[in-house]
Design an enzyme around this catalytic site. Structure first.
Site, mmCIF file in Angstrom:
data_model
loop_
_atom_site.group_PDB
_atom_site.id
_atom_site.type_symbol
_atom_site.label_atom_id
_atom_site.label_comp_id
_atom_site.label_asym_id
_atom_site.label_seq_id
_atom_site.Cartn_x
_atom_site.Cartn_y
_atom_site.Cartn_z
ATOM 1 N N HIS A 44 0.832 -1.222 0.000
ATOM 2 C CA HIS A 44 0.000 0.000 0.000
ATOM 3 C C HIS A 44 0.861 1.265 0.000
ATOM 4 O O HIS A 44 0.483 2.276 0.585
ATOM 5 C CB HIS A 44 -0.994 -0.012 1.173
ATOM 6 N N ASP A 46 2.546 1.910 -3.182
ATOM 7 C CA ASP A 46 2.772 2.213 -4.606
ATOM 8 C C ASP A 46 1.950 3.397 -5.097
ATOM 9 O O ASP A 46 2.456 4.248 -5.815
ATOM 10 C CB ASP A 46 2.560 0.967 -5.495
ATOM 11 N N GLY A 139 -2.812 -13.541 -4.390
ATOM 12 C CA GLY A 139 -1.956 -12.397 -4.082
ATOM 13 C C GLY A 139 -0.548 -12.567 -4.630
ATOM 14 O O GLY A 139 0.366 -11.823 -4.260
ATOM 15 N N SER A 142 -0.952 -13.579 -10.315
ATOM 16 C CA SER A 142 -1.139 -14.419 -11.505
ATOM 17 C C SER A 142 -1.619 -13.574 -12.679
ATOM 18 O O SER A 142 -1.310 -13.878 -13.832
ATOM 19 C CB SER A 142 -2.132 -15.540 -11.218
ATOM 20 N N ASP A 187 3.523 -5.111 -9.901
ATOM 21 C CA ASP A 187 3.392 -6.521 -10.275
ATOM 22 C C ASP A 187 3.961 -6.776 -11.663
ATOM 23 O O ASP A 187 4.690 -7.741 -11.887
ATOM 24 C CB ASP A 187 1.916 -6.935 -10.270
HETATM 25 P P1 ADP Z 1 -3.830 -12.342 -8.511
HETATM 26 O O1 ADP Z 1 -3.211 -11.499 -9.564
HETATM 27 O O2 ADP Z 1 -3.482 -11.904 -7.128
HETATM 28 O O3 ADP Z 1 -3.586 -13.816 -8.695
HETATM 29 P P2 ADP Z 1 -6.207 -11.316 -9.712
HETATM 30 O O4 ADP Z 1 -7.659 -11.339 -9.304
HETATM 31 O O5 ADP Z 1 -5.571 -10.003 -9.971
HETATM 32 O O6 ADP Z 1 -5.411 -12.143 -8.614
HETATM 33 O O7 ADP Z 1 -6.033 -12.164 -11.039
HETATM 34 C C1 ADP Z 1 -6.518 -13.493 -11.081
HETATM 35 C C2 ADP Z 1 -7.216 -13.725 -12.404
HETATM 36 O O8 ADP Z 1 -6.231 -13.794 -13.466
HETATM 37 C C3 ADP Z 1 -7.931 -15.056 -12.470
HETATM 38 O O9 ADP Z 1 -9.204 -14.987 -11.868
HETATM 39 C C4 ADP Z 1 -7.987 -15.279 -13.974
HETATM 40 O O10 ADP Z 1 -9.015 -14.509 -14.569
HETATM 41 C C5 ADP Z 1 -6.643 -14.737 -14.438
HETATM 42 N N1 ADP Z 1 -5.655 -15.829 -14.499
HETATM 43 C C6 ADP Z 1 -4.647 -16.080 -13.644
HETATM 44 N N2 ADP Z 1 -3.935 -17.182 -13.996
HETATM 45 C C7 ADP Z 1 -4.521 -17.637 -15.131
HETATM 46 C C8 ADP Z 1 -4.280 -18.750 -16.015
HETATM 47 N N3 ADP Z 1 -3.293 -19.639 -15.797
HETATM 48 N N4 ADP Z 1 -5.096 -18.904 -17.079
HETATM 49 C C9 ADP Z 1 -6.085 -18.023 -17.321
HETATM 50 N N5 ADP Z 1 -6.374 -16.987 -16.536
HETATM 51 C C10 ADP Z 1 -5.615 -16.774 -15.449
HETATM 52 MG MG MG Z 2 -3.583 -9.414 -9.904
#
Ligand code: ADP
Ligand code: MG
Length: 394
Positions: A44, A46, A139, A142, A187
């Site tokens: 918190h 950035d 978190g 991804s 990120d």
């Molecule tokens: P974080 O970035 O913390 O993991 P977010 O809510 O920002 O959480 O992003 C997660 C979303 O990114 C998932 O709900 C999905 O829509 C997408 N995502 C993540 N990994 C994949 C994957 N391997 N294939 C397809 N979509 C993905």
């Molecule tokens: Mg994310």
């Protein structure tokens, strides 16, 4: 659950390559990877142009792909194993089309492809197979790993690479415009620009990136997942951001990066106590990131751990974004103590769920994992990984 062996990039790439060939009936011509990340300290900060200390982790999104063979074809077929779904993105549709509604994963992919021309990239239509070891919504970013992997794929198909900062901005815009998430740049930068064996001191004002060594024989980083996926709601996030804005305005500074803790005394009578506490966290957190980077650089692991502990307490008491599950894991890790090889532990990321990050002595890692497995949904050791790029032989 103790952590089963996580496949490395090369293994994941081979799996993606084979699955691509089976699904699409021809060999992949390129394989790329982009890592998830954990923030060691500096949450918190950035959006107030502060400091953070992320580290790319040895869990990645890997994409095997090949251009479509039919001339004039504009449809990209993209399969995600994690989502067990193939989506079709038509490049023609991306032009002048509003971002897709809803919450589906296609938004992240379509966003990066739609904004590719703005980044000076125009990729041919392609088919792609996505494997991933970054758990979604935990978190560990991804979403940034997925975006940066798609951008890296576009680079590979075009045959030209962008400076990592430009690529990160491209992906951040995709997340803003197409996923509707007003995220900072941390990120995407961590996923695009990290160096193996190092964390990254990131100045969110100047975007200066300084590698900080984390030698594997001296220090280990563990992640304990609460299993909670109750991410900070948009209203709670907006409230925190607004409180920081209010405090900065009253202090007469552009952002809290320019404020010091003593400055808060001047406005203590006019600002509500909750706003003061939010600002106190951000200002103190910047100091802690600076001190933590200095401690890590000198190999003063217990000093770095103490600062991580203080960061958690501040996020829990002043910024109020921890949760009972996060606090319980942090308490359990700290109870092992320096005698048991734990230097420090804190929640990481936006909060209200997700993971705890623990700094520990390498020889203590397996014992710490065993202890925390009782209360965490999973515990893993993560290693500082390189940023995104083609996978060898890909
Ligand atoms: P974080 O970035 O913390 O993991 P977010 O809510 O920002 O959480 O992003 C997660 C979303 O990114 C998932 O709900 C999905 O829509 C997408 N995502 C993540 N990994 C994949 C994957 N391997 N294939 C397809 N979509 C993905
Ligand atoms: Mg994310």
């Amino acid at each position: 659950m103790s952590e089963p062996e996580t496949p490395d990039r090369a293994t994941l790439a081979e799996r993606a390559r084979q699955s691509f060939a089976t699904r699409f009936g021809r060999p992949a011509t390129t394989v790329v990877a982009a890592p998830g990340r954990v923030n060691l300290i500096g949450d918190h900060t950035d959006y107030e142009e502060g400091l953070a200390l992320p580290m790319a982790i040895d869990r990645s999104v890997v994409i095997a792909a090949a251009p479509r063979e039919t001339p004039g074809d504009t449809a990209c077929r993209i399969h995600s194993v994690a989502m067990n779904e193939t989506c079709v993105v038509r490049r023609d549709d991306l032009v002048n089309t509003p971002p897709p509604a809803g919450r589906g994963w296609k938004r992240y992919v379509a966003g990066v492809l739609a904004l590719a021309p703005d980044a000076g990239m125009s990729a041919p239509a392609f088919d792609a197979w996505i494997e991933s070891t970054v758990p979604p919504d935990a978190g560990l970013s991804s979403s940034a790993a997925l975006e940066v992997a798609v951008a890296t794929l576009v680079e590979s198909l075009v045959g030209r690479t962008l400076p990592p900062l430009e690529k990160a901005r491209w992906c951040q815009r995709a997340e803003h415009v197409y996923a509707g998430v007003p995220c900072g740049l941390m990120d995407q930068i961590a996923s695009a620009a990290s160096t193996a064996g190092h964390a990254m001191l990131l100045d969110c004002r100047t975007l200066a990136m300084t590698p900080i060594p984390l030698p594997a024989r001296e220090v280990a980083v563990l992640l304990a997942d609460t299993g909670e996926r109750r991410d900070l709601t948009s209203s709670a996030y907006a409230e925190r951001r607004q409180a920081c804005r209010d405090a900065a305005t009253h202090l007469g500074v552009a952002t809290l990066r320019d404020a010091e803790r003593v400055d808060l005394d001047r406005v203590a009578d006019v600002l509500p106590p909750a706003v003061l506490r939010r600002a106190c966290h951000v200002i103190g957190e910047n100091d802690r990131v600076r001190a933590c980077a200095a401690a890590l650089r000198c190999g003063h692991w217990s000093d770095a751990g103490r600062l991580m502990n203080e960061s958690h307490d501040s996020l829990r008491d002043d910024f109020e974004v921890s949760s009972a599950a996060l606090d319980a894991i942090v308490a359990a890790a700290r109870s092992i103590g320096s005698g048991g090889g734990v230097h420090g532990a804190r929640m990481t990321g936006a909060g209200m769920g997700g993971c705890v990050v623990i700094l520990a002595a390498p020889e203590a890692a397996s014992g710490v994992m065993r202890r925390l497995t009782r209360i965490a949904s999973s515990v893993l050791v993560v290693r500082p990984e390189d940023g995104a790029g083609p996978v060898c032989g890909g």
